[in-house]
Design a protein around this motif. Sequence first.
Motif: not given
Length: 235
Positions: A163-164, A166
């Motif tokens: 997630d980071e 992205e």
Amino acid sequence: MRIEIWSDVVCPWCYIGKRRLETALAGFEHRDEVEVVWRSFQLDPGAPSVADETIAEHLGRKYGGGPEAGQRMIDQMEAVAAEEGLVYRLGQAHRVGTADVHRVLHAARDHAQRAELKEALLAAYMLEARNVADHDVLTEIAVSAGLEEARVREVLAGTEYADEVEADIRQAGAYGATGVPFFVVDGRYGIAGAQPADVFTDVLQRAWDDSHPAVEMVGAQTGADGAVCGPDGCS
């Protein structure tokens, strides 16, 4: 001052841009007050996780002419890199995806360790033609930069920090970046590409001056109407 850098370890211009920024910072008066933050960007998100062709082969297939033509394109890039003291072996490196590489970079304990790992990964890929997508190779490089082996393998075994990664990529898009390297100084000044060192120098000074404006002196500093006191008394 904060400098955010979006880059990928398989991007030849990114290593060159890093060296040129370092040259500018070496001559920057306020270097000790500059924080460098590395952000993720996937140059070739469609690249395979398992290496199946060299960069020379890939370029020759993509643009035509075979590996020999691909190597000629690489030769031009390597000549530019050599001017920055970087002896590339890019033609022997393999085309691989870097999603896992970026996740491991996010696992660094702080910006200093991430910077050390970034340098190690760029050197491994560009100068040594190592397969940074291979988990054993990636783990070895990360451990050499101070990360714990068990922690690296834990990250690689799952999807942690995806997630980071992205989020970094989305932020680059929000800034209008379509390629790397891409530099943002104090959230105000963007520099696209591996610009010459003097371009970085100019932007660093401008950003510093903007955030630290000079005090405009009004009135006389001496005499009855403008008395001042200093170490040697008042006047």
